[in-house]
Design a protein around this motif. Structure first.
Motif, PDB file in Angstrom:
ATOM      1  N   SER A   1       0.840  -1.198   0.000  1.00 32.22           N
ATOM      2  CA  SER A   1       0.000   0.000   0.000  1.00 32.22           C
ATOM      3  C   SER A   1       0.879   1.254   0.000  1.00 32.22           C
ATOM      4  N   GLY A   2       0.240   2.415  -0.162  1.00 29.45           N
ATOM      5  CA  GLY A   2       0.970   3.666  -0.291  1.00 29.45           C
ATOM      6  C   GLY A   2       1.858   3.992   0.894  1.00 29.45           C
ATOM      7  N   SER A   3       1.483   3.518   2.078  1.00 28.07           N
ATOM      8  CA  SER A   3       2.297   3.803   3.265  1.00 28.07           C
ATOM      9  C   SER A   3       3.650   3.103   3.239  1.00 28.07           C
ATOM     10  N   MET A   4       3.815   2.149   2.327  1.00 32.49           N
ATOM     11  CA  MET A   4       5.096   1.452   2.184  1.00 32.49           C
ATOM     12  C   MET A   4       6.027   2.152   1.203  1.00 32.49           C
ATOM     13  N   PHE A   5       5.614   3.293   0.674  1.00 33.28           N
ATOM     14  CA  PHE A   5       6.410   3.987  -0.353  1.00 33.28           C
ATOM     15  C   PHE A   5       7.778   4.403   0.202  1.00 33.28           C
ATOM     16  N   GLY A   6       8.781   4.323  -0.649  1.00 31.50           N
ATOM     17  CA  GLY A   6      10.115   4.778  -0.256  1.00 31.50           C
ATOM     18  C   GLY A   6      11.006   3.645   0.218  1.00 31.50           C
ATOM     19  N   ASP A   7      11.704   3.893   1.319  1.00 32.82           N
ATOM     20  CA  ASP A   7      12.669   2.916   1.825  1.00 32.82           C
ATOM     21  C   ASP A   7      12.020   1.589   2.192  1.00 32.82           C
ATOM     22  N   ALA A   8      10.772   1.625   2.696  1.00 32.52           N
ATOM     23  CA  ALA A   8      10.128   0.392   3.166  1.00 32.52           C
ATOM     24  C   ALA A   8       9.911  -0.591   2.017  1.00 32.52           C
ATOM     25  N   ILE A   9       9.384  -0.115   0.890  1.00 32.96           N
ATOM     26  CA  ILE A   9       9.127  -1.043  -0.217  1.00 32.96           C
ATOM     27  C   ILE A   9      10.439  -1.545  -0.799  1.00 32.96           C
ATOM     28  N   GLY A  10      11.477  -0.698  -0.785  1.00 35.52           N
ATOM     29  CA  GLY A  10      12.790  -1.151  -1.219  1.00 35.52           C
ATOM     30  C   GLY A  10      13.342  -2.232  -0.304  1.00 35.52           C
ATOM     31  N   ALA A  11      13.095  -2.082   0.997  1.00 38.51           N
ATOM     32  CA  ALA A  11      13.568  -3.084   1.960  1.00 38.51           C
ATOM     33  C   ALA A  11      12.839  -4.402   1.776  1.00 38.51           C
ATOM     34  N   VAL A  12      11.556  -4.345   1.438  1.00 40.88           N
ATOM     35  CA  VAL A  12      10.804  -5.575   1.190  1.00 40.88           C
ATOM     36  C   VAL A  12      11.342  -6.280  -0.056  1.00 40.88           C
ATOM     37  N   GLU A  13      11.569  -5.518  -1.122  1.00 40.60           N
ATOM     38  CA  GLU A  13      12.164  -6.105  -2.331  1.00 40.60           C
ATOM     39  C   GLU A  13      13.491  -6.789  -2.006  1.00 40.60           C
ATOM     40  N   ASN A  14      14.341  -6.087  -1.285  1.00 39.19           N
ATOM     41  CA  ASN A  14      15.644  -6.655  -0.918  1.00 39.19           C
ATOM     42  C   ASN A  14      15.475  -7.876  -0.029  1.00 39.19           C
ATOM     43  N   GLY A  15      14.469  -7.831   0.850  1.00 38.60           N
ATOM     44  CA  GLY A  15      14.222  -8.961   1.735  1.00 38.60           C
ATOM     45  C   GLY A  15      13.851 -10.214   0.972  1.00 38.60           C
ATOM     46  N   VAL A  16      12.999 -10.068  -0.025  1.00 38.83           N
ATOM     47  CA  VAL A  16      12.605 -11.218  -0.843  1.00 38.83           C
ATOM     48  C   VAL A  16      13.807 -11.753  -1.624  1.00 38.83           C
ATOM     49  N   GLN A  17      14.623 -10.850  -2.160  1.00 38.13           N
ATOM     50  CA  GLN A  17      15.820 -11.266  -2.894  1.00 38.13           C
ATOM     51  C   GLN A  17      16.787 -12.024  -1.995  1.00 38.13           C
ATOM     52  N   THR A  18      16.988 -11.502  -0.787  1.00 38.75           N
ATOM     53  CA  THR A  18      17.904 -12.151   0.149  1.00 38.75           C
ATOM     54  C   THR A  18      17.374 -13.506   0.587  1.00 38.75           C
ATOM     55  N   LEU A  19      16.071 -13.570   0.845  1.00 35.41           N
ATOM     56  CA  LEU A  19      15.437 -14.835   1.219  1.00 35.41           C
ATOM     57  C   LEU A  19      15.670 -15.875   0.129  1.00 35.41           C
ATOM     58  N   HIS A  20      15.422 -15.488  -1.101  1.00 35.47           N
ATOM     59  CA  HIS A  20      15.587 -16.433  -2.207  1.00 35.47           C
ATOM     60  C   HIS A  20      17.044 -16.884  -2.331  1.00 35.47           C
ATOM     61  N   SER A  21      17.974 -15.956  -2.254  1.00 36.07           N
ATOM     62  CA  SER A  21      19.390 -16.306  -2.367  1.00 36.07           C
ATOM     63  C   SER A  21      19.819 -17.274  -1.275  1.00 36.07           C
ATOM     64  N   ALA A  22      19.357 -17.020  -0.047  1.00 31.81           N
ATOM     65  CA  ALA A  22      19.724 -17.891   1.072  1.00 31.81           C
ATOM     66  C   ALA A  22      19.138 -19.293   0.898  1.00 31.81           C
TER      67      ALA A  22
END
Length: 211
Positions: free
Chosen positions: A13-34
């Motif tokens: 949602s809109g409240s995730m705009f900015g650093d938060a949505i970027g952190a979620v993207e990175n989190g999914v990438q890191t999860l997959h890599s691990a």
């Protein structure tokens, strides 16, 4: 082969705009890599990503780890959690193998829900549909002060809280989710049975409070 389906249900949602949505993207990438470096998870785990804002959509269908591509996410709109719960149930109906005389059933799906705000729709209908299905461990994460843990407790008994929805705490959450999936996969691979008990959850880091 019996698969371990894993559904990541993420608030965009809109409240995730900015650093938060970027952190979620990175989190999914890191999860997959691990998980790609975990032989137990690589053998059994399949990932899906479902996002919700004004509506819910499956941005990645249930996919084996070697074929999974972490999605790009965009933050906008409201927080339709009720619609997301119903939609997740419908996805599981299509994707999770129930089993037959010719084919073994999948393991009960693991579901990880992350939201930084209260639902903007009525969750009751979606929740009723969600609870009709058989899940393994369901974890709901209240990220930040605007999330409503009491609402999430209607969904599951396993609710965790992050004091903030910043990059550090979200990174810790996804690392903890990764450890949970790895532990469940290892149990399956070692013949330990269905991964549906709370002891499948690792000890949380200091950024995560189990309510």
């Amino acid at each position: 082969m019996r698969r371990l389906p894993v559904y990541l249900l993420l608030d965009v949602s809109g409240s995730m705009f900015g650093d938060a949505i970027g952190a979620v993207e990175n989190g999914v990438q890191t999860l997959h890599s691990a998980l790609m470096s975990d032989p137990h998870a690589l053998e059994t785990a399949y990932l899906s990503v479902i996002t919700f804002s004004d509506s819910a959509q499956q941005v990645v269908p249930l996919t084996e780890l070697s074929q999974f591509i972490p999605p790009q996410l965009e933050a906008k709109g409201l927080t339709s959690l009720g619609a997301a719960l119903k939609f997740t149930a419908e996805c599981a109906d299509r994707e999770v193998v129930k089993g037959s005389s010719r084919e073994a059933s999948d393991w009960k799906p693991l579901v990880y829900i992350m939201t930084d705000g209260a639902a903007t729709d009525n969750i009751d209908e979606g929740l009723a549909e969600f609870k009709k299905r058989k899940w393994g461990v369901v974890v709901a994460c209240a990220a930040g002060a605007d999330a409503d843990p009491d609402e999430l407790k209607k969904i599951t008994e396993v609710v965790v809280k992050l004091n903030t929805a910043d990059s550090t705490t979200l990174k810790a959450f996804f690392k903890w989710v990764t450890a949970s999936i790895s532990r469940s996969s290892e149990k399956i691979e070692r013949g330990g049975g269905e991964p549906g008990k709370l002891d499948m959850l690792p000890d949380p880091p200091q950024e995560i409070e189990i309510l």
